[in-house]
Design a protein around this motif. Structure first.
Motif, PDB file in Angstrom:
ATOM      1  N   ASP A 104      13.816 131.727  33.452  1.00  0.00           N
ATOM      2  CA  ASP A 104      13.652 132.177  34.836  1.00  0.00           C
ATOM      3  C   ASP A 104      12.177 132.324  35.193  1.00  0.00           C
ATOM      4  N   LEU A 105      11.385 132.869  34.281  1.00  0.00           N
ATOM      5  CA  LEU A 105       9.948 133.002  34.528  1.00  0.00           C
ATOM      6  C   LEU A 105       9.298 131.634  34.664  1.00  0.00           C
ATOM      7  N   TRP A 106       9.648 130.709  33.766  1.00  0.00           N
ATOM      8  CA  TRP A 106       9.096 129.361  33.840  1.00  0.00           C
ATOM      9  C   TRP A 106       9.481 128.696  35.158  1.00  0.00           C
ATOM     10  N   PHE A 107      10.754 128.860  35.557  1.00  0.00           N
ATOM     11  CA  PHE A 107      11.248 128.231  36.783  1.00  0.00           C
ATOM     12  C   PHE A 107      10.451 128.718  37.987  1.00  0.00           C
ATOM     13  N   THR A 108      10.168 130.017  38.036  1.00  0.00           N
ATOM     14  CA  THR A 108       9.391 130.568  39.148  1.00  0.00           C
ATOM     15  C   THR A 108       8.007 129.938  39.196  1.00  0.00           C
ATOM     16  N   ARG A 109       7.365 129.792  38.043  1.00  0.00           N
ATOM     17  CA  ARG A 109       6.041 129.162  37.989  1.00  0.00           C
ATOM     18  C   ARG A 109       6.117 127.702  38.427  1.00  0.00           C
TER      19      ARG A 109
ATOM     20  N   ARG B 137      26.300 129.328  28.364  1.00  0.00           N
ATOM     21  CA  ARG B 137      26.423 130.026  27.086  1.00  0.00           C
ATOM     22  C   ARG B 137      26.988 129.025  26.093  1.00  0.00           C
ATOM     23  N   TYR B 138      26.420 128.998  24.893  1.00  0.00           N
ATOM     24  CA  TYR B 138      26.879 128.015  23.925  1.00  0.00           C
ATOM     25  C   TYR B 138      26.831 128.524  22.495  1.00  0.00           C
ATOM     26  N   LEU B 139      26.398 129.766  22.311  1.00  0.00           N
ATOM     27  CA  LEU B 139      26.372 130.386  20.992  1.00  0.00           C
ATOM     28  C   LEU B 139      26.815 131.838  21.115  1.00  0.00           C
ATOM     29  N   PRO B 140      27.345 132.413  20.035  1.00  0.00           N
ATOM     30  CA  PRO B 140      27.667 133.842  20.069  1.00  0.00           C
ATOM     31  C   PRO B 140      26.420 134.697  20.265  1.00  0.00           C
ATOM     32  N   ARG B 141      26.631 135.954  20.637  1.00  0.00           N
ATOM     33  CA  ARG B 141      25.507 136.885  20.799  1.00  0.00           C
ATOM     34  C   ARG B 141      24.732 137.026  19.491  1.00  0.00           C
ATOM     35  N   ASP B 142      25.435 137.130  18.386  1.00  0.00           N
ATOM     36  CA  ASP B 142      24.805 137.237  17.069  1.00  0.00           C
ATOM     37  C   ASP B 142      25.108 135.955  16.309  1.00  0.00           C
ATOM     38  N   ILE B 143      24.085 135.141  16.071  1.00  0.00           N
ATOM     39  CA  ILE B 143      24.290 133.840  15.435  1.00  0.00           C
ATOM     40  C   ILE B 143      23.986 133.857  13.949  1.00  0.00           C
ATOM     41  N   GLY B 144      23.690 135.042  13.423  1.00  0.00           N
ATOM     42  CA  GLY B 144      23.482 135.161  11.985  1.00  0.00           C
ATOM     43  C   GLY B 144      22.064 134.927  11.526  1.00  0.00           C
ATOM     44  N   ILE B 145      21.200 134.497  12.413  1.00  0.00           N
ATOM     45  CA  ILE B 145      19.776 134.350  12.112  1.00  0.00           C
ATOM     46  C   ILE B 145      18.982 134.948  13.274  1.00  0.00           C
ATOM     47  N   GLY B 146      17.888 135.618  12.957  1.00  0.00           N
ATOM     48  CA  GLY B 146      17.086 136.239  14.002  1.00  0.00           C
ATOM     49  C   GLY B 146      17.802 137.423  14.631  1.00  0.00           C
ATOM     50  N   ARG B 147      17.226 137.920  15.710  1.00  0.00           N
ATOM     51  CA  ARG B 147      17.800 139.067  16.418  1.00  0.00           C
ATOM     52  C   ARG B 147      18.944 138.615  17.319  1.00  0.00           C
ATOM     53  N   PRO B 148      20.000 139.413  17.425  1.00  0.00           N
ATOM     54  CA  PRO B 148      21.073 139.074  18.374  1.00  0.00           C
ATOM     55  C   PRO B 148      20.528 138.999  19.803  1.00  0.00           C
ATOM     56  N   GLY B 149      21.210 138.231  20.634  1.00  0.00           N
ATOM     57  CA  GLY B 149      20.829 138.138  22.050  1.00  0.00           C
ATOM     58  C   GLY B 149      19.818 137.060  22.365  1.00  0.00           C
ATOM     59  N   LEU B 150      19.708 136.049  21.510  1.00  0.00           N
ATOM     60  CA  LEU B 150      18.706 134.997  21.723  1.00  0.00           C
ATOM     61  C   LEU B 150      18.892 134.302  23.063  1.00  0.00           C
ATOM     62  N   LEU B 151      20.127 133.943  23.421  1.00  0.00           N
ATOM     63  CA  LEU B 151      20.344 133.200  24.663  1.00  0.00           C
ATOM     64  C   LEU B 151      19.946 134.012  25.888  1.00  0.00           C
ATOM     65  N   THR B 152      20.130 135.329  25.829  1.00  0.00           N
ATOM     66  CA  THR B 152      19.715 136.183  26.944  1.00  0.00           C
ATOM     67  C   THR B 152      18.202 136.146  27.112  1.00  0.00           C
ATOM     68  N   ARG B 153      17.489 136.172  25.998  1.00  0.00           N
ATOM     69  CA  ARG B 153      16.015 136.124  26.068  1.00  0.00           C
ATOM     70  C   ARG B 153      15.539 134.746  26.530  1.00  0.00           C
ATOM     71  N   ILE B 154      16.213 133.698  26.073  1.00  0.00           N
ATOM     72  CA  ILE B 154      15.853 132.353  26.535  1.00  0.00           C
ATOM     73  C   ILE B 154      16.082 132.235  28.042  1.00  0.00           C
ATOM     74  N   ALA B 155      17.193 132.777  28.540  1.00  0.00           N
ATOM     75  CA  ALA B 155      17.481 132.715  29.980  1.00  0.00           C
ATOM     76  C   ALA B 155      16.419 133.457  30.779  1.00  0.00           C
ATOM     77  N   ALA B 156      15.988 134.623  30.296  1.00  0.00           N
ATOM     78  CA  ALA B 156      14.950 135.387  31.003  1.00  0.00           C
ATOM     79  C   ALA B 156      13.631 134.623  31.015  1.00  0.00           C
ATOM     80  N   ALA B 157      13.274 134.025  29.873  1.00  0.00           N
ATOM     81  CA  ALA B 157      12.033 133.251  29.805  1.00  0.00           C
ATOM     82  C   ALA B 157      12.106 132.022  30.692  1.00  0.00           C
TER      83      ALA B 157
END
Length: 280
Positions: free
Chosen positions: A171-176, A149-169
């Motif tokens: 994980d999918l890439w890692f499996t492939r 983790r290296y940024l707050p949940r809400d970074i002031g741009i885009g939708r909150p929770g960006l790092l969570t979505r990056i982590a999920a994506a």
């Protein structure tokens, strides 16, 4: 290590910087393993890269022969340069893995960090490494942990929770990525169970934190920028939507006040997990 999806030589500076950022976790792990009272005459750092961890082992066990093992001659050269600069003694061994396991020789301690997941048959690799241990020797595997983790949940741009979505994506890439490796074998990544299946006992597990509060220094920012850029290239194709991709582009822009190189709220909190087991 050999992996057709990665050009390790071109990533040398990035890999060494990442190793330095996470060096405190390696030092904690080294002290933990040193407390296990195992006579250590020879240490193998398998998948050593540029030797950041290798040099730590040389400091912790100054009387032992400490050997960096990697498939990249360029990274091993960086390991030798690093050791000379720090005033520690290491050896290097160029070996393609897993084919080169038989060339490594015996050891009292084998350390491998973030390397096993680049081999298709992880259980086979662990079993081969376990056979290299002398009686009482320890195999320590650093894999998994918690996503950084290296940024707050809400970074002031885009939708909150960006790092969570990056982590999920990711994980999918890692499996492939894993499925496409040569000799891929599906495994439940129960690392202690896998070490036991390799014939080792007296297992123990510890996680070690890297906790760098905001504002972090330039080296940490550069590491996070490089890491996000690398991840972005891996997952951009269909794994992140256009809005998130646009936010990532701003985070990577060195001139953007909202970017990683300039914003004041960048921190680093991560956990590295080490699984260790002994040859009885």
């Amino acid at each position: 290590m050999t992996d057709t999806k990665f050009n390790w030589d071109q990533m040398a500076v990035m890999i060494e910087r990442e190793g330095e950022v996470y060096e405190s976790a390696v030092r904690q792990a080294a002290q933990w393993l040193a407390e296990r009272e195992v006579p250590v005459r020879r240490v193998l750092d398998v998948g050593s890269g540029p030797g950041v961890a290798t040099c730590v082992w040389a400091e912790v066990f100054p009387e032992a022969e400490v050997v960096a093992v990697d498939g990249s001659a360029a990274l091993l050269e960086r390991a030798r340069t690093r050791a000379d600069r720090l005033g520690v003694t290491i050896g290097t061994l160029h070996a393609e893995l897993p084919e080169g396991f038989t060339e490594l020789g015996e050891a009292d301690l084998i350390w491998t960090s973030q390397a096993m997941h680049h081999l298709g048959d992880q259980q086979g690799a662990l079993t081969a490494l376990a056979k290299l241990l002398r009686p009482g020797g320890v195999l320590a595997v650093a894999e998994g942990g918690l996503p950084a983790r290296y940024l707050p949940r809400d970074i002031g741009i885009g939708r909150p929770g960006l790092l969570t979505r990056i982590a999920a994506a990711t994980d999918l890439w890692f499996t492939r990525m894993r499925v496409e490796l040569p000799s891929h074998s599906a495994e439940v990544e129960d690392w202690q169970g896998m070490l036991a299946a390799a014939g080792l006992g007296s297992g123990a597990t510890r996680s070690f934190l890297v906790d760098l509060p905001a504002p972090v220094d330039t080296k940490v920012r550069e590491h996070l920028r490089d890491w996000l850029d690398r991840v972005h290239h891996k997952i951009a194709d269909g794994l992140l939507d256009e809005e998130d991709q646009a936010v990532v582009a701003r985070l990577l822009d060195p001139e953007d006040p909202a970017g990683l190189m300039r914003r004041p709220d960048v921190f680093l909190l991560a956990a590295r997990t080490v699984y260790a087991a002994r040859k009885d």
